[in-house]
Scaffold this motif. Structure first.
Motif, PDB file in Angstrom:
ATOM      1  N   ARG A  90      58.465   2.667  10.251  1.00  0.00           N
ATOM      2  CA  ARG A  90      57.457   1.655   9.943  1.00  0.00           C
ATOM      3  C   ARG A  90      57.894   0.905   8.691  1.00  0.00           C
ATOM      4  NH1 ARG A  90      52.676   3.669   8.204  1.00  0.00           N
ATOM      5  NH2 ARG A  90      53.503   5.733   7.847  1.00  0.00           N
ATOM      6  N   PRO A 110      56.265  -0.982   5.768  1.00  0.00           N
ATOM      7  CA  PRO A 110      54.996  -1.347   5.122  1.00  0.00           C
ATOM      8  C   PRO A 110      55.033  -2.680   4.380  1.00  0.00           C
ATOM      9  CG  PRO A 110      55.990   0.550   4.039  1.00  0.00           C
ATOM     10  CD  PRO A 110      56.844   0.207   5.219  1.00  0.00           C
ATOM     11  N   LYS A 115      53.689  -5.578   6.963  1.00  0.00           N
ATOM     12  CA  LYS A 115      52.693  -5.002   7.869  1.00  0.00           C
ATOM     13  C   LYS A 115      51.474  -5.885   8.025  1.00  0.00           C
ATOM     14  CE  LYS A 115      50.106  -2.306   4.520  1.00  0.00           C
ATOM     15  NZ  LYS A 115      49.607  -1.002   4.186  1.00  0.00           N
ATOM     16  N   ALA A 142      49.686  -1.244   9.945  1.00  0.00           N
ATOM     17  CA  ALA A 142      50.418  -0.068   9.475  1.00  0.00           C
ATOM     18  C   ALA A 142      51.925  -0.265   9.453  1.00  0.00           C
ATOM     19  CB  ALA A 142      50.075   1.133  10.353  1.00  0.00           C
ATOM     20  N   GLY A 143      52.431  -1.392   9.902  1.00  0.00           N
ATOM     21  CA  GLY A 143      53.863  -1.634   9.910  1.00  0.00           C
ATOM     22  C   GLY A 143      54.572  -1.177  11.169  1.00  0.00           C
ATOM     23  N   GLU A 154      57.665   6.325   7.498  1.00  0.00           N
ATOM     24  CA  GLU A 154      57.678   5.089   6.710  1.00  0.00           C
ATOM     25  C   GLU A 154      59.074   4.843   6.196  1.00  0.00           C
ATOM     26  OE1 GLU A 154      55.282   4.017   2.924  1.00  0.00           O
ATOM     27  OE2 GLU A 154      53.856   4.424   4.533  1.00  0.00           O
TER      28      GLU A 154
END
Length: 62
Positions: free
Chosen positions: A7, A9, A12, A15-16, A61
């Motif tokens: 993901r 961020p 985003k 949440a990305g 992330e």
């Protein structure tokens, strides 16, 4: 260089997840978001919100 599905961020909307998928696939994040929303709305068999939530928790992330 090995691609990793993460993901992002910094780019985003929620949440990305879509920006991470777009980076992994080499697409633009905005286009992927539009396609994802359209598929989620037009297809009753594609549970878009559930898939997004699962990816949100499973994707690390960046």
């Amino acid at each position: 260089m090995e691609k990793k599905l993460t993901r992002i961020p910094s780019n985003k909307m929620i949440a990305g997840v879509c920006s991470g998928l777009a980076a992994y696939l080499g697409w633009e994040a905005d286009k992927l978001r539009i396609v994802y929303v359209l598929i989620s709305i037009l297809s009753a068999a594609f549970p878009g919100i559930l898939v997004y939530l699962i990816l949100w928790f499973l994707m690390p992330e960046e």
